[in-house]
Design a protein around this motif. Structure first.
Motif, PDB file in Angstrom:
ATOM      1  N   ALA A  76       0.843  -1.201   0.000  1.00  0.00           N
ATOM      2  CA  ALA A  76       0.000   0.000   0.000  1.00  0.00           C
ATOM      3  C   ALA A  76       0.877   1.249   0.000  1.00  0.00           C
ATOM      4  CB  ALA A  76      -0.910  -0.026   1.224  1.00  0.00           C
ATOM      5  N   ALA A  77       0.230   2.406   0.101  1.00  0.00           N
ATOM      6  CA  ALA A  77       0.929   3.689   0.096  1.00  0.00           C
ATOM      7  C   ALA A  77       2.097   3.682   1.074  1.00  0.00           C
ATOM      8  CB  ALA A  77      -0.040   4.810   0.441  1.00  0.00           C
ATOM      9  N   GLY A  78       3.239   4.180   0.606  1.00  0.00           N
ATOM     10  CA  GLY A  78       4.445   4.230   1.417  1.00  0.00           C
ATOM     11  C   GLY A  78       5.375   3.050   1.190  1.00  0.00           C
ATOM     12  N   ASP A  79       4.876   1.983   0.539  1.00  0.00           N
ATOM     13  CA  ASP A  79       5.704   0.811   0.283  1.00  0.00           C
ATOM     14  C   ASP A  79       6.501   0.982  -1.003  1.00  0.00           C
ATOM     15  OD1 ASP A  79       4.965  -0.718   2.523  1.00  0.00           O
ATOM     16  OD2 ASP A  79       3.194  -1.496   1.498  1.00  0.00           O
ATOM     17  N   VAL A  80       7.620   0.267  -1.060  1.00  0.00           N
ATOM     18  CA  VAL A  80       8.401   0.177  -2.286  1.00  0.00           C
ATOM     19  C   VAL A  80       8.005  -1.117  -2.974  1.00  0.00           C
ATOM     20  CG1 VAL A  80      10.715  -0.013  -3.271  1.00  0.00           C
ATOM     21  CG2 VAL A  80      10.329   1.495  -1.309  1.00  0.00           C
ATOM     22  N   LEU A  81       7.715  -1.041  -4.246  1.00  0.00           N
ATOM     23  CA  LEU A  81       7.332  -2.202  -5.042  1.00  0.00           C
ATOM     24  C   LEU A  81       8.448  -2.494  -6.036  1.00  0.00           C
ATOM     25  CD1 LEU A  81       5.298  -4.272  -6.248  1.00  0.00           C
ATOM     26  CD2 LEU A  81       4.398  -2.378  -7.632  1.00  0.00           C
ATOM     27  N   GLY A  82       8.923  -3.725  -6.048  1.00  0.00           N
ATOM     28  CA  GLY A  82       9.889  -4.146  -7.045  1.00  0.00           C
ATOM     29  C   GLY A  82      11.325  -4.096  -6.568  1.00  0.00           C
TER      30      GLY A  82
END
Length: 156
Positions: A76-82
């Motif tokens: 969700a918001a605030g997370d780093v994806l990848g």
């Protein structure tokens, strides 16, 4: 996915990165938007980007023989994806699909690696900031696993 030019619509935040580092990271970023059900990336494809999620949710999944794609985590918001771009062979270990309308900052991983190599102080600052986020994710996963094994009949 739709993208736009520039990164000024909303401030890019990566905990632990100072203002100058954020400015530099923003210069390597563009806004991204996914609609519910839209693939961000597929397991096994080349990993050339990462995203800092601003709004919405993205489900990470892996292919399980006989079961198809199984969601293993929702970001969700605030997370780093990848994270798969960090190490060879630089292919996605999981798949990612937008669970909601999702906004993010898309970071060109090749440009980020080049900038980090050209400016070791910037590279170190980014690596420290990303490491902190990754360690937080690892600790959250550990807590979920401990809960799962402590309550084998219940849901985590």
């Amino acid at each position: 996915m739709t993208t736009g030019a520039g990164a000024s619509a909303s401030r890019l935040l990566l905990p632990g990165l100072d203002e100058a580092g954020r400015d530099r990271l923003e210069a390597l970023s563009t806004p991204a938007l996914w609609l519910p059900g839209e693939f961000v990336f597929r397991e096994g494809e080349p990993a050339r980007r990462c995203w800092l999620l601003r709004r919405g949710r993205v489900s990470l999944s892996t292919s399980v023989p006989g079961r198809g794609d199984v969601v293993i985590e929702t970001l969700a918001a605030g997370d780093v994806l990848g994270w798969s771009w960090l190490r060879p062979p630089r292919v996605w270990d999981f798949g990612a699909v937008a669970a909601d309308t999702t906004e993010a900052w898309e970071v060109d991983a090749v440009a980020l690696r080049d900038a980090a190599e050209a400016d070791p102080a910037f590279g170190y600052a980014v690596s420290q900031a990303l490491s902190a986020v990754l360690l937080d994710r690892l600790q959250a996963t550990r807590a979920r696993l401990l809960d799962l094994y402590a309550n084998p009949g219940g849901s985590p």
